[in-house]
Write an enzyme that holds these catalytic residues in place. Structure first.
Site, PDB file in Angstrom:
ATOM      1  N   LYS A 247       0.842  -1.195   0.000  1.00  0.00           N
ATOM      2  CA  LYS A 247       0.000   0.000   0.000  1.00  0.00           C
ATOM      3  C   LYS A 247       0.880   1.249   0.000  1.00  0.00           C
ATOM      4  CE  LYS A 247      -3.927   1.752   2.814  1.00  0.00           C
ATOM      5  NZ  LYS A 247      -4.752   1.399   4.004  1.00  0.00           N
TER       6      LYS A 247
ATOM      7  N   SER B 230      -9.455   1.082   3.187  1.00  0.00           N
ATOM      8  CA  SER B 230      -8.707   1.969   2.320  1.00  0.00           C
ATOM      9  C   SER B 230      -7.628   1.258   1.517  1.00  0.00           C
ATOM     10  CB  SER B 230      -8.050   3.077   3.173  1.00  0.00           C
ATOM     11  OG  SER B 230      -7.125   2.531   4.107  1.00  0.00           O
TER      12      SER B 230
ATOM     13  N   SER C 154      -9.542  -1.349   7.316  1.00  0.00           N
ATOM     14  CA  SER C 154      -8.990  -1.269   5.961  1.00  0.00           C
ATOM     15  C   SER C 154      -8.209  -2.499   5.536  1.00  0.00           C
ATOM     16  CB  SER C 154      -8.087  -0.038   5.848  1.00  0.00           C
ATOM     17  OG  SER C 154      -8.815   1.148   6.083  1.00  0.00           O
TER      18      SER C 154
END
Length: 608
Positions: free
Chosen positions: A78, A152, A176
Site C-alpha cells: 500500500k 482503504s 482497511s
C-alpha cells in the site's frame, strides 16, 4: 502453467520441481498487470526492467530454490508504506516524498526473498473503507467493475485477487485490512496492534494503526505475518508479544444477537453469516449470542469521538498549506477534528475505558467473536452519491477492533445466491491471540471456501493448512472440590485456568463421598450400563505447562482420565480408583458434588 492466484504453496512447488523460476513468475506478473483492465490498482508500478533485474539478482545470489522463506514471491505494498526506490504518496501527489529506505516490514519481507512489484492505490491518507477517495481513480471489485473494491487498502486487495501478487501489505485503523478481503474473496490478517512495526508507515491514527496482510489462504497470510512481525525500537507503539491461547475443546464463539443484527437490507450477506455460524458449530464450537452494543458504541468513538484528531495530527502542517490537494471527503473528515480539545480527548478516553470494562463481561462468556466483515456492499456510483453514510455501513463491525486491542482474521464466507459477489466474516479475539486464531480461521475458511480471489474454482492447498498449535489450552473436567466457588477452585484459577462451560457427564457415571478427606472430595467412576442422571461438572482450560503441573499434584486415589460428557465429547478429568470406594457413601442421586454439599449444610432456625 501458473495458477491464476499465485499462492505460496503452488509457487514453492513449481520452484522445487524446476517447472518455474522467479523470472518466469515475474514475466507472468508483467503480462497480467499490463492486461488487467482496471488501471487504478497501482499508484507506482515497479518497471518491467526492474522486476526482471530483481528476479535475476535473487536467482544469482540465492540459486537454490526456496532457500529463503519467500524466495521469488511477488508482493505489493500500500502506498502509505515506505519502500526504497518508490515515492510514498498516501494517494496525495502533493504529499509525495522519496523515503530514505524501506519500512521495517518491507525490509524484512525483501530480506526473506520477496519481490516488490509496486505500490498500490488507497483511500487518501488511509481515510475510508471503500476505495473511491483517490485522485488515481477507484479500484474495482474483481467480480463486477461497477462495485467498490473496499478500502482503504483498495489496490492491495485487488492486486492479490487479480493474480498479480501472492500477498500484499495494507494498513488497518478502522477495517482497511479486512473490508477489501471480504469484497475480493481473500483472507485479511489484522494483527494485534503493535505486533507488526509501523516504522516507515504514514500514520492515520498512530496509536492504533496496524500493518496488515492480504492473501489467498490463512496459511499464506500467517507465514508472511511471522516474517514481518517483531519488536522495533524505532516505533514507539511496537510491542513484544505476550502470546495468549484459546481452548482446544469447548471453544465458545460469540455471534450477534437478534437485536444487534444490521445488514442494511442485504439479506444475501446475512444468509452467508448464518452459514458461517453453522460452519463454526460444525467445527465443535459452542455458539453464544452476545450483546454487541458496547462494542458498537466503542466503534462509534473512532470517527465521532476525539480519535479523529489523530488523523489531523498526522497531516496537520500539510493540511494547513495544501488543503486544496485533499480529496474533498477526506478533507472534511480530517478538518472535523479542528477545535477538538484536550478535555474532549480525555473524556473520549474515559468513555472508551468504560466501554472496555463492559466488554469484559462478554469475554468472560466467549473466547472469540464471529462477526460479518461488512454487512453489505455498494456500487461505486452509490458510494459516490452518499460517501460518508454508506462508508460508515462498512465499518459497523470493524471499527472497534483496534480501539479494544484485538487480533482479527477476516476469511471469505462464500458468494451470494447469484454467484455474483462474495462476502466475508471475521474472527476476533483479545490481544496476542494471533497464533491461536489462525487454525480456527483456516478451518472456517476451508468449510466455506469458494476458491481464492477471482478464481472461484481454486482448491485451497493442503500445504497451507494450519494445525492447532501445540501450546493451545488443554480442557479439564472438574468434578468436586475444584468446581467454581468450592474450596480448591483457586488451584485452577491460580494456574491461569479459564472456565469454558458447565455441563453434565454421560449417564453411566457414579459419584461417591470419599471418607476422611479435607476438604471433602468426591470419587467418580464410570460403570457401563448404569443409567444415572449424569453428574454436573465444569470444563476448564489450562496451558500445557499448567495442566502438567496440576496433574502431577493430584493425590491418590484420584487421577486423570477421559470423561464422556452428555454432548458426546470426551475430555480429560478427575476419576477415582475403584478400591478407594469401599465404605464410601454414594451420592450419585444428588446429580453432582455441589448439590450434595448443599444438602449437608445445616438449615438455620426458622422465624420466631
Amino acid at each position: 502453467m501458473l495458477p491464476i492466484i499465485l499462492d505460496l504453496a503452488s509457487l514453492r512447488a513449481l520452484y522445487a520441481d524446476g517447472t518455474a523460476t522467479p523470472l518466469d513468475v515475474i514475466e507472468a506478473v508483467i503480462e497480467r498487470r499490463a492486461a488487467w483492465p482496471d488501471k487504478a490498482v497501482f499508484i507506482t508500478e515497479a518497471s518491467d526492467a526492474d522486476l526482471r533485474a530483481a528476479a535475476r539478482a535473487l536467482m544469482a545470489q540465492h540459486p537454490q530454490p526456496n532457500s529463503l522463506p519467500l524466495w521469488g514471491i511477488p508482493f505489493a505494498a500500500k502506498d502509505n508504506i515506505d519502500a526504497a526506490g518508490f515515492a510514498t504518496t498516501a494517494a496525495c501527489p502533493a504529499f509525495a516524498y522519496q523515503p530514505a529506505g524501506d519500512a521495517t516490514v518491507v525490509a524484512r519481507l525483501r530480506a526473506a526473498g520477496a519481490i516488490l512489484i509496486g505500490k498500490t492505490n488507497l483511500d487518501q491518507f488511509a481515510t475510508g473503507l471503500n476505495g473511491t477517495r483517490s485522485p488515481h481513480g477507484a479500484p474495482r471489485s474483481v467480480f463486477d467493475a461497477t462495485y467498490v473494491s473496499g478500502g482503504s487498502s483498495s489496490g492491495s486487495g485487488v492486486a492479490v485477487a487479480a493474480g498479480f501478487a501472492s500477498f500484499s501489505l495494507g494498513t488497518d485503523t478502522a477495517g482497511s485490512g479486512r473490508i477489501p478481503a471480504a469484497f475480493q474473496n481473500l483472507v485479511g490478517i489484522k494483527p494485534t496492534p503493535g505486533l507488526l512495526p509501523n516504522s516507515g508507515v504514514v500514520p492515520a491514527c498512530r496509536s492504533i494503526d496496524c500493518v496488515t496482510i492480504f492473501a489467498g489462504t490463512v496459511g499464506d497470510g500467517v507465514t508472511v505475518r511471522r516474517i514481518a512481525e517483531g519488536f522495533d525500537a524505532a516505533d514507539p507503539f511496537s510491542r513484544r508479544p505476550q502470546w495468549a491461547e484459546l481452548p482446544v475443546a469447548g471453544l465458545r464463539i460469540g455471534v450477534l444477537n437478534e437485536t444487534e443484527r444490521e445488514f442494511f437490507g442485504n439479506n444475501e450477506v446475512e444468509t452467508l453469516y448464518d452459514t458461517a455460524i453453522e460452519n463454526a458449530r460444525a467445527l465443535g464450537a459452542t455458539i453464544v449470542a452476545f450483546d454487541y452494543a458496547p462494542f458498537r458504541e466503542a466503534a462509534a468513538l473512532l470517527y465521532d469521538g476525539p480519535w479523529v484528531a489523530e488523523r489531523l495530527a498526522a497531516v496537520e502542517g500539510f493540511l494547513a498549506s495544501n488543503a486544496k490537494d485533499f480529496d474533498p471527503v477526506v478533507r472534511g473528515i480530517i478538518e472535523g477534528a479542528t477545535g477538538k480539545t484536550a478535555v474532549q480527548a480525555f473524556n473520549g478516553k474515559y468513555k472508551l475505558e468504560a466501554l472496555r470494562r463492559q466488554t469484559e463481561a462478554t469475554w468472560q462468556e466467549v473466547d472469540v467473536l464471529l462477526l460479518p466483515t461488512s454487512p453489505t456492499t455498494y456500487t461505486v456510483a452509490e458510494m459516490l452519491a452518499d460517501p460518508v453514510r454508506k462508508n460508515s455501513h462498512f465499518g459497523r463491525y470493524t471499527n472497534f477492533v483496534n480501539l479494544l486491542d484485538c487480533a482479527a482474521i477476516a476469511v471469505p464466507a462464500g458468494f451470494d445466491s447469484d454467484d455474483h459477489l462474495p462476502a466475508g466474516v471475521t474472527l476476533i479475539a483479545p490481544a496476542f491471540t494471533d497464533e491461536a486464531l489462525a487454525p480456527l480461521a483456516d478451518a472456517l475458511h476451508r468449510l466455506g471456501a469458494r476458491g481464492m480471489g477471482r478464481d472461484k474454482g481454486a482448491v485451497l492447498p493442503e500445504a497451507s493448512q494450519i494445525s492447532p498449535a501445540p501450546g493451545a489450552l488443554i480442557p479439564l473436567v472438574a468434578v468436586g472440590a475444584h468446581l467454581s466457588g468450592m474450596p480448591l477452585n483457586g488451584e485452577i484459577t491460580g494456574a491461569g485456568g479459564r472456565l469454558i462451560k458447565s455441563c453434565r457427564t454421560a449417564s453411566d457415571y457414579r459419584l461417591y463421598a470419599l471418607p476422611g478427606t479435607v476438604p471433602p472430595k468426591p470419587g467418580m467412576i464410570r460403570e457401563p450400563g448404569f443409567a444415572g442422571p449424569g453428574l454436573a461438572v465444569e470444563v476448564w482450560a489450562l496451558s500445557p505447562q499448567a495442566f502438567g503441573q496440576f496433574v502431577a499434584r493430584i493425590p491418590a486415589p484420584l487421577g486423570v482420565g477421559k470423561i464422556s460428557l452428555d454432548d458426546g465429547s470426551s475430555v480429560s478429568g478427575f476419576l477415582c480408583e475403584p478400591h478407594a470406594l469401599t465404605g464410601a457413601e454414594e451420592v450419585t442421586q444428588h446429580g453432582g458434588w455441589r448439590a450434595f454439599i448443599a444438602s449437608r449444610q445445616p438449615v438455620g432456625p426458622g422465624p420466631k
